[in-house]
Scaffold this active site. Structure first.
Site, PDB file in Angstrom:
ATOM      1  N   TYR A 163      -5.863   8.072 -18.404  1.00  0.00           N
ATOM      2  CA  TYR A 163      -5.220   7.187 -19.377  1.00  0.00           C
ATOM      3  C   TYR A 163      -3.908   6.579 -18.901  1.00  0.00           C
ATOM      4  O   TYR A 163      -3.295   5.802 -19.625  1.00  0.00           O
ATOM      5  CB  TYR A 163      -4.996   7.950 -20.683  1.00  0.00           C
ATOM      6  CG  TYR A 163      -6.292   8.448 -21.270  1.00  0.00           C
ATOM      7  CD1 TYR A 163      -7.156   7.580 -21.927  1.00  0.00           C
ATOM      8  CD2 TYR A 163      -6.669   9.784 -21.139  1.00  0.00           C
ATOM      9  CE1 TYR A 163      -8.359   8.028 -22.444  1.00  0.00           C
ATOM     10  CE2 TYR A 163      -7.876  10.239 -21.659  1.00  0.00           C
ATOM     11  CZ  TYR A 163      -8.706   9.355 -22.305  1.00  0.00           C
ATOM     12  OH  TYR A 163      -9.900   9.799 -22.804  1.00  0.00           O
ATOM     13  N   HIS A 169      -2.236   2.530 -24.844  1.00  0.00           N
ATOM     14  CA  HIS A 169      -1.956   3.682 -25.706  1.00  0.00           C
ATOM     15  C   HIS A 169      -0.945   4.645 -25.089  1.00  0.00           C
ATOM     16  O   HIS A 169      -0.421   5.500 -25.788  1.00  0.00           O
ATOM     17  CB  HIS A 169      -3.265   4.421 -26.001  1.00  0.00           C
ATOM     18  CG  HIS A 169      -3.552   4.635 -27.445  1.00  0.00           C
ATOM     19  ND1 HIS A 169      -2.920   3.980 -28.474  1.00  0.00           N
ATOM     20  CD2 HIS A 169      -4.436   5.485 -28.051  1.00  0.00           C
ATOM     21  CE1 HIS A 169      -3.405   4.398 -29.635  1.00  0.00           C
ATOM     22  NE2 HIS A 169      -4.315   5.313 -29.410  1.00  0.00           N
ATOM     23  N   TYR A 200      -3.645  14.889 -27.050  1.00  0.00           N
ATOM     24  CA  TYR A 200      -4.299  13.594 -27.229  1.00  0.00           C
ATOM     25  C   TYR A 200      -3.686  12.923 -28.449  1.00  0.00           C
ATOM     26  O   TYR A 200      -3.180  13.568 -29.366  1.00  0.00           O
ATOM     27  CB  TYR A 200      -5.828  13.675 -27.293  1.00  0.00           C
ATOM     28  CG  TYR A 200      -6.429  13.993 -25.943  1.00  0.00           C
ATOM     29  CD1 TYR A 200      -6.743  12.973 -25.055  1.00  0.00           C
ATOM     30  CD2 TYR A 200      -6.619  15.312 -25.544  1.00  0.00           C
ATOM     31  CE1 TYR A 200      -7.257  13.267 -23.790  1.00  0.00           C
ATOM     32  CE2 TYR A 200      -7.132  15.608 -24.283  1.00  0.00           C
ATOM     33  CZ  TYR A 200      -7.448  14.578 -23.416  1.00  0.00           C
ATOM     34  OH  TYR A 200      -7.939  14.868 -22.171  1.00  0.00           O
ATOM     35  N   ASN A 244      -4.363  11.348 -31.259  1.00  0.00           N
ATOM     36  CA  ASN A 244      -4.616  11.527 -32.688  1.00  0.00           C
ATOM     37  C   ASN A 244      -4.172  12.869 -33.239  1.00  0.00           C
ATOM     38  O   ASN A 244      -4.201  13.073 -34.453  1.00  0.00           O
ATOM     39  CB  ASN A 244      -6.098  11.298 -32.985  1.00  0.00           C
ATOM     40  CG  ASN A 244      -6.496   9.853 -32.755  1.00  0.00           C
ATOM     41  OD1 ASN A 244      -5.659   8.984 -32.500  1.00  0.00           O
ATOM     42  ND2 ASN A 244      -7.789   9.588 -32.815  1.00  0.00           N
ATOM     43  N   ASN A 302      -3.157   6.133 -35.652  1.00  0.00           N
ATOM     44  CA  ASN A 302      -3.621   7.497 -35.934  1.00  0.00           C
ATOM     45  C   ASN A 302      -2.689   8.584 -35.415  1.00  0.00           C
ATOM     46  O   ASN A 302      -2.571   9.648 -36.030  1.00  0.00           O
ATOM     47  CB  ASN A 302      -5.034   7.700 -35.379  1.00  0.00           C
ATOM     48  CG  ASN A 302      -6.063   6.949 -36.194  1.00  0.00           C
ATOM     49  OD1 ASN A 302      -5.894   6.722 -37.384  1.00  0.00           O
ATOM     50  ND2 ASN A 302      -7.140   6.541 -35.548  1.00  0.00           N
TER      51      ASN A 302
END
Length: 189
Positions: free
Chosen positions: A14, A19, A64, A66, A112
């Site tokens: 990632y 994000h 992560y 969320n 989120n």
């Protein structure tokens, strides 16, 4: 003491995605103020240090995106830090790439990670620095978009905005949220 948390997703998969812009801001602060962010604690990579005379914990939750609130709740309890001294930095698709928006409190706005933080801290009353990553193109799935990388043109803009967002975090701590909002909101490099 402040907890400065940049939101993102762990692992190299990632790195460089929209994000993970919160992680990039934490890395910038860590480099600028020589804080080693490598201690695994309370479900986050953390580093203790001092920024402009203020004791800080720099945190990159490893839960992560969320589930970011799980880590922040544990950090806040462990260090006895009130929500108004937890500064959260994250991506915002409603802002143009590179645009900064500071808020002293508020709803999750569809994010989120922030929604989970609000649920786990039990309040919306924590300052945040939103970093614009651009609106999702028509026909794109939102998850695919926020987990995609920037174009080379946008990457240059984002590198500058990471610097600006780091400055905004310092301004919140040293000048207060209102002064930081007046100086940085809407600003874009």
């Amino acid at each position: 003491m402040y907890i400065i948390a940049g939101l993102g997703n762990p692992t190299r998969t990632y790195e460089g995605t929209r994000h993970n812009i919160g992680f990039e801001v934490i890395d910038r602060l860590a480099d600028s103020f020589r804080i080693d962010v490598s201690i695994q604690k309370n479900k986050a990579l953390c580093g203790k240090g001092v920024i402009e005379g203020q004791k800080v914990i720099l945190a990159k939750p490893q839960t992560y995106m969320n589930l970011s609130g799980d880590s922040l709740r544990e950090l806040a309890a462990y260090y006895k830090v009130e929500p108004e001294n937890i500064i959260v930095v994250f991506d915002d698709i409603s802002l143009e790439p590179g645009q900064i928006r500071i808020r002293p409190k508020g709803s999750a706005g569809g994010h989120n990670g922030v929604k989970n933080i609000i649920a786990r801290l039990g309040t919306e009353e924590f300052p945040r620095v939103k970093v614009g990553v651009g609106e999702k193109p028509k026909g794109w799935d939102l998850a695919d978009y926020v987990l995609s990388r920037f174009s080379s043109e946008d990457r240059k803009v984002m590198d500058e905005s990471v610097k600006l967002a780091a400055e905004a975090v310092v301004a919140i701590m040293t000048q207060g949220t209102d002064a930081a909002m007046n100086k940085y909101n809407g600003k874009k490099k």
